[in-house]
Scaffold this motif. Structure first.
Motif, PDB file in Angstrom:
ATOM      1  N   LYS A 119      13.142  -3.675  -9.396  1.00  0.00           N
ATOM      2  CA  LYS A 119      11.870  -2.973  -9.660  1.00  0.00           C
ATOM      3  C   LYS A 119      11.891  -1.575  -9.067  1.00  0.00           C
ATOM      4  N   ALA A 120      12.546  -1.433  -7.905  1.00  0.00           N
ATOM      5  CA  ALA A 120      12.647  -0.120  -7.264  1.00  0.00           C
ATOM      6  C   ALA A 120      13.393   0.859  -8.162  1.00  0.00           C
ATOM      7  N   ILE A 121      14.528   0.426  -8.681  1.00  0.00           N
ATOM      8  CA  ILE A 121      15.342   1.295  -9.549  1.00  0.00           C
ATOM      9  C   ILE A 121      14.557   1.665 -10.809  1.00  0.00           C
ATOM     10  N   GLN A 122      13.896   0.667 -11.389  1.00  0.00           N
ATOM     11  CA  GLN A 122      13.103   0.919 -12.601  1.00  0.00           C
ATOM     12  C   GLN A 122      11.975   1.914 -12.325  1.00  0.00           C
ATOM     13  N   ALA A 123      11.265   1.709 -11.221  1.00  0.00           N
ATOM     14  CA  ALA A 123      10.125   2.569 -10.897  1.00  0.00           C
ATOM     15  C   ALA A 123      10.586   3.991 -10.577  1.00  0.00           C
ATOM     16  N   ARG A 171      11.684   5.658 -13.737  1.00  0.00           N
ATOM     17  CA  ARG A 171      10.511   5.997 -14.543  1.00  0.00           C
ATOM     18  C   ARG A 171       9.820   7.258 -14.016  1.00  0.00           C
ATOM     19  N   ASP A 172       9.835   7.421 -12.690  1.00  0.00           N
ATOM     20  CA  ASP A 172       9.211   8.599 -12.082  1.00  0.00           C
ATOM     21  C   ASP A 172      10.188   9.765 -11.957  1.00  0.00           C
ATOM     22  N   GLN A 173      11.311   9.637 -12.669  1.00  0.00           N
ATOM     23  CA  GLN A 173      12.312  10.705 -12.765  1.00  0.00           C
ATOM     24  C   GLN A 173      12.942  11.076 -11.420  1.00  0.00           C
ATOM     25  N   VAL A 174      13.062  10.078 -10.549  1.00  0.00           N
ATOM     26  CA  VAL A 174      13.797  10.271  -9.296  1.00  0.00           C
ATOM     27  C   VAL A 174      15.274  10.049  -9.581  1.00  0.00           C
ATOM     28  N   HIS A 206       0.835  -1.200   0.000  1.00  0.00           N
ATOM     29  CA  HIS A 206       0.000   0.000   0.000  1.00  0.00           C
ATOM     30  C   HIS A 206       0.871   1.251   0.000  1.00  0.00           C
ATOM     31  N   ALA A 207       1.948   1.200   0.799  1.00  0.00           N
ATOM     32  CA  ALA A 207       2.856   2.357   0.893  1.00  0.00           C
ATOM     33  C   ALA A 207       3.518   2.637  -0.447  1.00  0.00           C
ATOM     34  N   ARG A 208       3.913   1.561  -1.144  1.00  0.00           N
ATOM     35  CA  ARG A 208       4.559   1.745  -2.459  1.00  0.00           C
ATOM     36  C   ARG A 208       3.589   2.358  -3.455  1.00  0.00           C
ATOM     37  N   ASN A 209       2.341   1.925  -3.404  1.00  0.00           N
ATOM     38  CA  ASN A 209       1.336   2.489  -4.312  1.00  0.00           C
ATOM     39  C   ASN A 209       1.046   3.948  -3.989  1.00  0.00           C
ATOM     40  N   ALA A 210       1.082   4.273  -2.700  1.00  0.00           N
ATOM     41  CA  ALA A 210       0.779   5.638  -2.279  1.00  0.00           C
ATOM     42  C   ALA A 210       1.954   6.591  -2.523  1.00  0.00           C
ATOM     43  N   GLU A 257       9.474   6.831  -2.944  1.00  0.00           N
ATOM     44  CA  GLU A 257      10.225   6.763  -1.689  1.00  0.00           C
ATOM     45  C   GLU A 257      11.077   5.488  -1.639  1.00  0.00           C
ATOM     46  N   PRO A 258      12.402   5.609  -1.819  1.00  0.00           N
ATOM     47  CA  PRO A 258      13.278   4.422  -1.846  1.00  0.00           C
ATOM     48  C   PRO A 258      13.189   3.570  -0.581  1.00  0.00           C
ATOM     49  N   ALA A 259      13.010   4.223   0.572  1.00  0.00           N
ATOM     50  CA  ALA A 259      13.026   3.478   1.841  1.00  0.00           C
ATOM     51  C   ALA A 259      11.957   2.398   1.890  1.00  0.00           C
ATOM     52  N   ILE A 260      10.827   2.632   1.228  1.00  0.00           N
ATOM     53  CA  ILE A 260       9.740   1.647   1.239  1.00  0.00           C
ATOM     54  C   ILE A 260      10.165   0.392   0.477  1.00  0.00           C
ATOM     55  N   TRP A 261      10.775   0.601  -0.682  1.00  0.00           N
ATOM     56  CA  TRP A 261      11.261  -0.535  -1.481  1.00  0.00           C
ATOM     57  C   TRP A 261      12.344  -1.317  -0.729  1.00  0.00           C
TER      58      TRP A 261
END
Length: 241
Positions: free
Chosen positions: A48-52, A55-58, A14-18, A22-26
Motif C-alpha cells: 500500500k505504501a508503494i502504491q500510495a 500515486r502521489d508521484q513520489v 493519523h500521521a499517514r493521513n497527514a 513520507e515513507p518512514a511512516i509506512w
C-alpha cells in the motif's frame, strides 16, 4: 515505544493521513505489525505504501529503499526488510541488467553484514531467474556461511530441482553431506546427480573419490570402470590407471 500498540497504530494512521508521502511512516507501521506478530499485515502495508507513494508521484528510489530494508533488518524486522526488497528492488532496472544488478546488491549488503537483506535479494532474483545456477550458488553460499545446516541443505535441494544439469550444485550438496559425516547421504545425492547427468565426468570422479576416501576401494574401482564406459575422458582413464 512510548505508546501502547493500539495507540501507536492510531498515531501512525493519523500521521499517514497527514503526510501520506513520507515513507518512514509506512515502514514504521509495518515494523509495528511485525513486532506484534501480525505478519500478514507487513506485506500489505509495504504494498500500500508503494502504491500510495507512486500515486502521489513520489519517486521510488531503489537505492534509498534498499537502505531502508537494511535499517529494518538492523531493527530486528526481517519481514519488513524482505517486503521492502520485494516491492522495490526491481524498480528502475533494465531487464538485461537485472541479474548483475541484484547480485551486486546482495554482495554489497553482505559486505555490510546485512544478511537478511541479501537473502531477500537472492530470493527475489530466484523468482525471476530460477534457472540461473550462479544465483543459486550465491544463495547457497549465503546459507552455508550465515544460515543453518538445514537452510543450506534445503537451498541446495531446491537449486538442483531447478537446475538439474548444473553438476556443481549436485557436487556442492554431496560435499556438504560428506563433510557432515553422512557418507550414505552423499552417495544418494550423487546417485540423483547421475540420473540427471549420466555422462558427467565430474560426477563420476566425485563418486569414485567418495568411495576411495572412505576406503571402499572395490566400489571406487567399479565406479571408475563404469565411468570409462559412460564418460571416457582422458581424466577418467588416468584415474582408473
Amino acid at each position: 515505544r512510548l505508546e501502547t500498540y493500539e495507540n501507536a497504530r492510531k498515531v501512525l494512521n493519523h500521521a499517514r493521513n497527514a503526510i501520506p508521502t513520507e515513507p518512514a511512516i509506512w515502514i514504521t507501521a509495518a515494523k509495528l505489525e511485525e513486532a506484534h506478530g501480525n505478519t500478514d499485515m507487513v506485506e500489505r502495508i509495504i504494498e500500500k505504501a508503494i502504491q500510495a507513494l507512486t500515486r502521489d508521484q513520489v519517486v521510488i528510489d531503489r537505492e534509498q529503499w534498499l537502505k531502508e530494508a537494511e535499517a529494518a533488518e538492523g531493527s530486528d524486522a526481517p519481514l519488513t526488510c524482505a517486503a521492502i526488497v520485494r516491492g522495490t528492488i526491481w524498480r528502475g532496472v533494465e531487464d538485461d541488467d537485472r541479474k548483475r544488478t541484484w547480485l551486486d546488491d546482495a554482495m554489497s549488503c553482505l559486505s555490510r553484514n546485512s544478511v537478511e537483506t541479501a537473502r531477500a535479494v537472492y530470493a527475489h532474483a530466484l523468482t525471476v531467474f530460477p534457472a540461473k545456477k550462479g544465483i543459486w550458488i550465491a544463495a547457497s553460499e549465503l546459507e552455508r556461511k550465515h544460515g543453518t545446516k538445514e537452510s543450506h541443505a534445503q537451498m541446495l535441494k531446491k537449486a538442483v530441482s531447478y537446475c538439474p544439469k548444473a553438476e556443481i550444485l549436485w557436487l556442492m550438496g554431496a560435499k556438504e553431506k560428506w563433510m557432515d559425516g553422512d557418507v550414505q547421504g552423499a552417495r544418494e545425492v550423487l546417485m540423483e546427480a547421475f540420473a540427471a547427468n549420466p555422462d558427467s565426468e565430474d560426477v563420476w570422479l566425485a563418486a569414485a573419490k567418495l568411495e576411495w576416501e572412505n576406503e571402499e576401494y572395490a566400489r571406487a574401482r567399479v565406479l571408475l570402470q563404469k565411468a570409462c564406459a559412460r564418460a571416457p575422458t582422458a581424466k577418467v582413464w588416468m584415474k582408473r590407471a
